[in-house]
Scaffold this active site. Structure first.
Site, PDB file in Angstrom:
ATOM      1  N   TYR A  34      -6.786 -10.793  -8.117  1.00  0.00           N
ATOM      2  CA  TYR A  34      -6.219 -12.077  -7.681  1.00  0.00           C
ATOM      3  C   TYR A  34      -7.262 -13.018  -7.083  1.00  0.00           C
ATOM      4  CZ  TYR A  34      -6.152 -10.020  -2.960  1.00  0.00           C
ATOM      5  OH  TYR A  34      -6.514  -9.423  -1.787  1.00  0.00           O
ATOM      6  N   GLU A  35      -8.457 -12.480  -6.782  1.00  0.00           N
ATOM      7  CA  GLU A  35      -9.520 -13.355  -6.271  1.00  0.00           C
ATOM      8  C   GLU A  35     -10.123 -14.196  -7.399  1.00  0.00           C
ATOM      9  OE1 GLU A  35     -12.186 -11.397  -3.139  1.00  0.00           O
ATOM     10  OE2 GLU A  35     -11.172  -9.671  -4.021  1.00  0.00           O
TER      11      GLU A  35
ATOM     12  N   SER B 264      -7.983  -2.717   2.582  1.00  0.00           N
ATOM     13  CA  SER B 264      -7.774  -3.742   3.616  1.00  0.00           C
ATOM     14  C   SER B 264      -7.606  -3.093   4.988  1.00  0.00           C
ATOM     15  CB  SER B 264      -6.513  -4.556   3.306  1.00  0.00           C
ATOM     16  OG  SER B 264      -6.743  -5.381   2.197  1.00  0.00           O
TER      17      SER B 264
ATOM     18  N   MET C 213      -2.341  -4.072  -4.586  1.00  0.00           N
ATOM     19  CA  MET C 213      -2.955  -5.046  -5.521  1.00  0.00           C
ATOM     20  C   MET C 213      -4.347  -4.620  -5.947  1.00  0.00           C
ATOM     21  SD  MET C 213      -1.882  -8.488  -3.458  1.00  0.00           S
ATOM     22  CE  MET C 213      -0.336  -8.570  -2.539  1.00  0.00           C
TER      23      MET C 213
ATOM     24  N   HIS D  50      -0.398 -10.625   5.554  1.00  0.00           N
ATOM     25  CA  HIS D  50      -1.688  -9.924   5.479  1.00  0.00           C
ATOM     26  C   HIS D  50      -2.183  -9.505   6.868  1.00  0.00           C
ATOM     27  CE1 HIS D  50      -5.375  -8.582   3.661  1.00  0.00           C
ATOM     28  NE2 HIS D  50      -6.117  -9.448   4.307  1.00  0.00           N
TER      29      HIS D  50
HETATM   30  O1  LIG Z   1      -7.744  -3.837  -0.947  1.00  0.00           O
HETATM   31  P1  LIG Z   1      -6.334  -3.393  -0.677  1.00  0.00           P
HETATM   32  O2  LIG Z   1      -5.630  -2.909  -1.888  1.00  0.00           O
HETATM   33  O3  LIG Z   1      -6.258  -2.415   0.468  1.00  0.00           O
HETATM   34  O4  LIG Z   1      -5.569  -4.698  -0.176  1.00  0.00           O
HETATM   35  C1  LIG Z   1      -4.154  -4.800  -0.031  1.00  0.00           C
HETATM   36  C2  LIG Z   1      -3.580  -5.561  -1.198  1.00  0.00           C
HETATM   37  C3  LIG Z   1      -3.958  -6.977  -0.846  1.00  0.00           C
HETATM   38  O5  LIG Z   1      -5.283  -7.240  -1.181  1.00  0.00           O
HETATM   39  C4  LIG Z   1      -3.817  -7.032   0.632  1.00  0.00           C
HETATM   40  C5  LIG Z   1      -2.491  -7.549   1.054  1.00  0.00           C
HETATM   41  O6  LIG Z   1      -2.402  -7.591   2.448  1.00  0.00           O
HETATM   42  O7  LIG Z   1      -3.918  -5.640   1.062  1.00  0.00           O
HETATM   43  N1  LIG Z   2       1.876  -5.844  -3.579  1.00  0.00           N
HETATM   44  C1  LIG Z   2       1.787  -5.453  -2.309  1.00  0.00           C
HETATM   45  N2  LIG Z   2       0.603  -5.191  -1.784  1.00  0.00           N
HETATM   46  C2  LIG Z   2       0.550  -4.805  -0.498  1.00  0.00           C
HETATM   47  N3  LIG Z   2      -0.495  -4.471   0.260  1.00  0.00           N
HETATM   48  C3  LIG Z   2      -0.022  -4.150   1.492  1.00  0.00           C
HETATM   49  N4  LIG Z   2       1.317  -4.274   1.535  1.00  0.00           N
HETATM   50  C4  LIG Z   2       1.696  -4.681   0.298  1.00  0.00           C
HETATM   51  C5  LIG Z   2       2.968  -4.978  -0.283  1.00  0.00           C
HETATM   52  O1  LIG Z   2       4.026  -4.905   0.339  1.00  0.00           O
HETATM   53  N5  LIG Z   2       2.954  -5.350  -1.592  1.00  0.00           N
END
Ligand SMILES: O=P(O)(O)O[C@@H]1C[C@H](O)[C@@H](CO)O1
Ligand SMILES: Nc1nc2[nH]cnc2c(=O)[nH]1
Length: 296
Positions: free
Chosen positions: A90-91, A35, A221, A259
């Site tokens: 989760y998608e 992300s 995640m 997010h």
């Molecule tokens: O794809 P990542 O693991 O970088 O994404 C993280 C976990 C969730 O998808 C999202 C939460 O903001 O960021």
């Molecule tokens: N589960 C989880 N995923 C994240 N992705 C970015 N920050 C977090 C967090 O605090 N918890």
């Protein structure tokens, strides 16, 4: 629902064949952008890029901050393929679908996988903006049977019972630390344990305290299923988490993760992550015995 879907070897092969018919690039290194880290793909030269929606068999990315493009190109003498956007459990994707690209990469001849993600820190020594080199992971969904390798084993990719000790390559971890020192960013880099939870909600305080007590340094995640599938099919793996927030562990703390904040820290640290990954790719040795002619 997650363990039932099976993808045949032919389906992975069809996607790999289609990609090889569309680009001359034969990647040695694959990069998955977490992300807010999609800009890693911008460093590639002589790009060929494909929207996920145009690639036969590919799932679609639905998360903000994940563009949904596969980008091929050259970086410091290595041929790379970069996922600008990954798939999360989760998608609603099955775990086979979330990890679909990994086996396609294997069939394309990829040898090394670099995974990046955004994660929340539980370790007191990890602050937002820090980079954690993933030393090991705890795959919470995997521990309760939500595993992309569930179901009949495809022996052409790997063994029924793959070992996961040492799945984050020690040589690459050491090299990354050395590079961080040379680039003057070692002060905000350290190794740690990443835990994957299912999401999409962030942790409750009680969950955060549990993870902390279990020795988790950062939580996110994604990543673990990708690494399991990559290790199963013999890819070398390097992973890093960009710490985007501190996970709230105290009932006195009124802070709340979201997010947008996660994406913002990704943007702020994008240049540092980019420089580190670029230098790592430049200096890593590639075993050229995993080309498309002998891939499984
Ligand atoms: O794809 P990542 O693991 O970088 O994404 C993280 C976990 C969730 O998808 C999202 C939460 O903001 O960021
Ligand atoms: N589960 C989880 N995923 C994240 N992705 C970015 N920050 C977090 C967090 O605090 N918890």
């Amino acid at each position: 629902m997650h363990s039932k879907e099976q993808i045949s070897h032919d389906e992975y092969q069809k996607t790999a064949d289609w990609l090889m018919s569309q680009t001359q690039h034969r990647p040695q290194v694959a990069i998955i952008c977490g992300s807010g880290l999609g800009m890693l793909a911008d460093t590639l030269k002589c790009q060929d890029s494909f929207a996920y929606s145009d690639i036969p068999g590919f799932p679609q990315s639905t998360v903000q901050g994940h563009a949904g493009r596969l980008v091929f190109g050259e970086l410091k003498g290595k041929t790379c393929v970069c996922m600008q956007g990954r798939f999360h459990m989760y998608e609603g994707h099955s775990l086979c679908k979330t990890t679909f690209p990994i086996r396609v990469f294997k069939l394309l001849g990829v040898e090394t996988l670099i995974v990046t993600n955004a994660a929340g820190s539980l370790a007191d020594g990890l602050q937002p903006g820090d980079i954690m080199i993933i030393k090991d992971h705890i795959n919470f969904p995997g521990l309760v049977g939500l595993n992309p390798l569930s179901g009949p084993n495809d022996d052409k990719f790997g063994p029924r019972f793959p070992a996961m000790s040492g799945c984050y390559d020690k040589g690459l971890r050491c090299l990354a630390m050395e590079i961080a020192k040379q680039q003057g960013v070692a002060g905000f880099m350290q190794e740690g344990v990443y835990a994957m939870v299912g999401g999409p909600n962030f942790e409750t305080i009680a969950e955060a305290r549990l993870l902390h007590r279990l020795g988790v340094d950062a939580v996110g995640m994604s990543t673990a299923p990708e690494v399991v599938v990559a290790t199963h099919c013999g890819l070398r793996v390097f992973g890093l988490s960009l710490i985007t927030n501190k996970v709230v562990k105290s009932y006195e703390d009124s802070e709340c993760v979201n997010h947008e904040g996660v994406l913002e820290v990704g943007r702020l640290r994008s240049h540092t992550v980019q420089q580190l990954v670029t230098e790592l790719i430049s200096r890593m040795e590639i075993n050229n015995n995993n080309n498309t002619s002998n891939a499984v």
